[in-house]
Write a protein that holds these residues in place. Sequence first.
Motif, PDB file in Angstrom:
ATOM      1  N   GLU A 136      51.726 -65.143   3.856  1.00  0.00           N
ATOM      2  CA  GLU A 136      52.964 -65.490   3.517  1.00  0.00           C
ATOM      3  C   GLU A 136      53.939 -65.443   4.477  1.00  0.00           C
ATOM      4  O   GLU A 136      54.755 -66.426   4.530  1.00  0.00           O
ATOM      5  N   VAL A 137      54.045 -64.610   5.388  1.00  0.00           N
ATOM      6  CA  VAL A 137      54.723 -64.566   6.609  1.00  0.00           C
ATOM      7  C   VAL A 137      54.628 -65.839   7.607  1.00  0.00           C
ATOM      8  O   VAL A 137      55.634 -66.459   8.000  1.00  0.00           O
ATOM      9  N   GLY A 138      53.413 -66.325   7.646  1.00  0.00           N
ATOM     10  CA  GLY A 138      53.033 -67.366   8.513  1.00  0.00           C
ATOM     11  C   GLY A 138      53.403 -68.621   7.913  1.00  0.00           C
ATOM     12  O   GLY A 138      53.477 -69.511   8.549  1.00  0.00           O
ATOM     13  N   GLN A 139      54.052 -68.560   6.724  1.00  0.00           N
ATOM     14  CA  GLN A 139      54.479 -70.029   5.952  1.00  0.00           C
ATOM     15  C   GLN A 139      55.996 -70.139   6.313  1.00  0.00           C
ATOM     16  O   GLN A 139      56.497 -71.016   5.917  1.00  0.00           O
ATOM     17  N   LEU A 140      56.703 -68.976   6.802  1.00  0.00           N
ATOM     18  CA  LEU A 140      58.244 -69.050   7.077  1.00  0.00           C
ATOM     19  C   LEU A 140      58.307 -69.996   8.108  1.00  0.00           C
ATOM     20  O   LEU A 140      57.746 -70.081   9.082  1.00  0.00           O
ATOM     21  N   ARG A 141      59.596 -70.650   8.119  1.00  0.00           N
ATOM     22  CA  ARG A 141      59.759 -71.902   8.944  1.00  0.00           C
ATOM     23  C   ARG A 141      60.356 -71.338  10.405  1.00  0.00           C
ATOM     24  O   ARG A 141      59.704 -72.063  11.242  1.00  0.00           O
ATOM     25  N   ASN A 142      60.546 -70.227  10.427  1.00  0.00           N
ATOM     26  CA  ASN A 142      60.752 -69.815  11.764  1.00  0.00           C
ATOM     27  C   ASN A 142      59.663 -68.901  12.531  1.00  0.00           C
ATOM     28  O   ASN A 142      59.698 -68.272  13.810  1.00  0.00           O
ATOM     29  N   VAL A 143      58.250 -68.846  11.892  1.00  0.00           N
ATOM     30  CA  VAL A 143      57.213 -68.196  12.308  1.00  0.00           C
ATOM     31  C   VAL A 143      56.075 -68.781  12.465  1.00  0.00           C
ATOM     32  O   VAL A 143      55.743 -69.691  11.620  1.00  0.00           O
TER      33      VAL A 143
END
Length: 283
Positions: free
Chosen positions: A196-203
């Motif tokens: 989930e976090v890996g799909q954030l645009r800044n991550v």
Amino acid sequence: MNVDGVEDGGWELDPDDDAQAAVEAVGRQLKLWREAAGLRPAEFGAAVGYGENLIYKIERGVRIPRPEFLDKAEEVLDAGGKIAAMKKDVERARYPKKVRDLTRWEAETVELGSYENHNLHGLLQTEAYTQALFDMRRPAWPQDEADRLVAARMKRRSIFDRTPAPALTFVQEEVTLRRPIGGRMVLRQQLERLFEVGQLRNVEIQVMPTDREDHAGMGGRIQLLKFGDGSVVGHSQGHGNRRISDPKEIRIIELRYGIIRAQALTPRESLAFIEKVLGETCR
């Protein structure tokens, strides 16, 4: 209600902590309110559900009262909201100083980069994973200290809600995705959080496969925090586990981290890898 002598109503304060003055001030105020109500320490302790010894420690400013303790004290002493308002004064002190410093840096950073070879980075961890990690520490921490550290680590995750969002990059060794810390279900939930976090645009999360022949990270974990004024703070296991700000040493760490990222799977490949490992936990 807790039996006399049980001290789960607060946390120990480090003697050299710079939040000491605020905790002492809260303790003095609590003592004044208790005395104004005509209650002895033992009577007040019984009323709020904690031991007399804890009351003495909080009033002397050597133990940090938990928010729920202050809520109970507010109710018993009928303080009109004034004791409950003190929760803001002890908020800063409830976490260890080194954690507060790290949280402050993370709150100000515009770019964070990290390579982890042993565990998942603290910002990526679920609460259950963190709890399991601290529970297996040897020698074991007291439960209240472990709970305090878990709460502190979870508070740091607010970095993902910041606006403007900082650029966050993480490189994780493959083994950190596979080691079932806390059990299979905890690992599964952790991998779901990672995906989930890996799909954030800044991550950007990258995985370093175990079968890599060339690896610039054999010196251990690395972390870099860059700030808006151009300054950089680094940490490297290969530099003695100390905070680094010297430009020459920072350049070495940046070079090493850049090579590590180039040797790891790309962010897109890494998300696919995480999804694959997540699927394996269902078998």
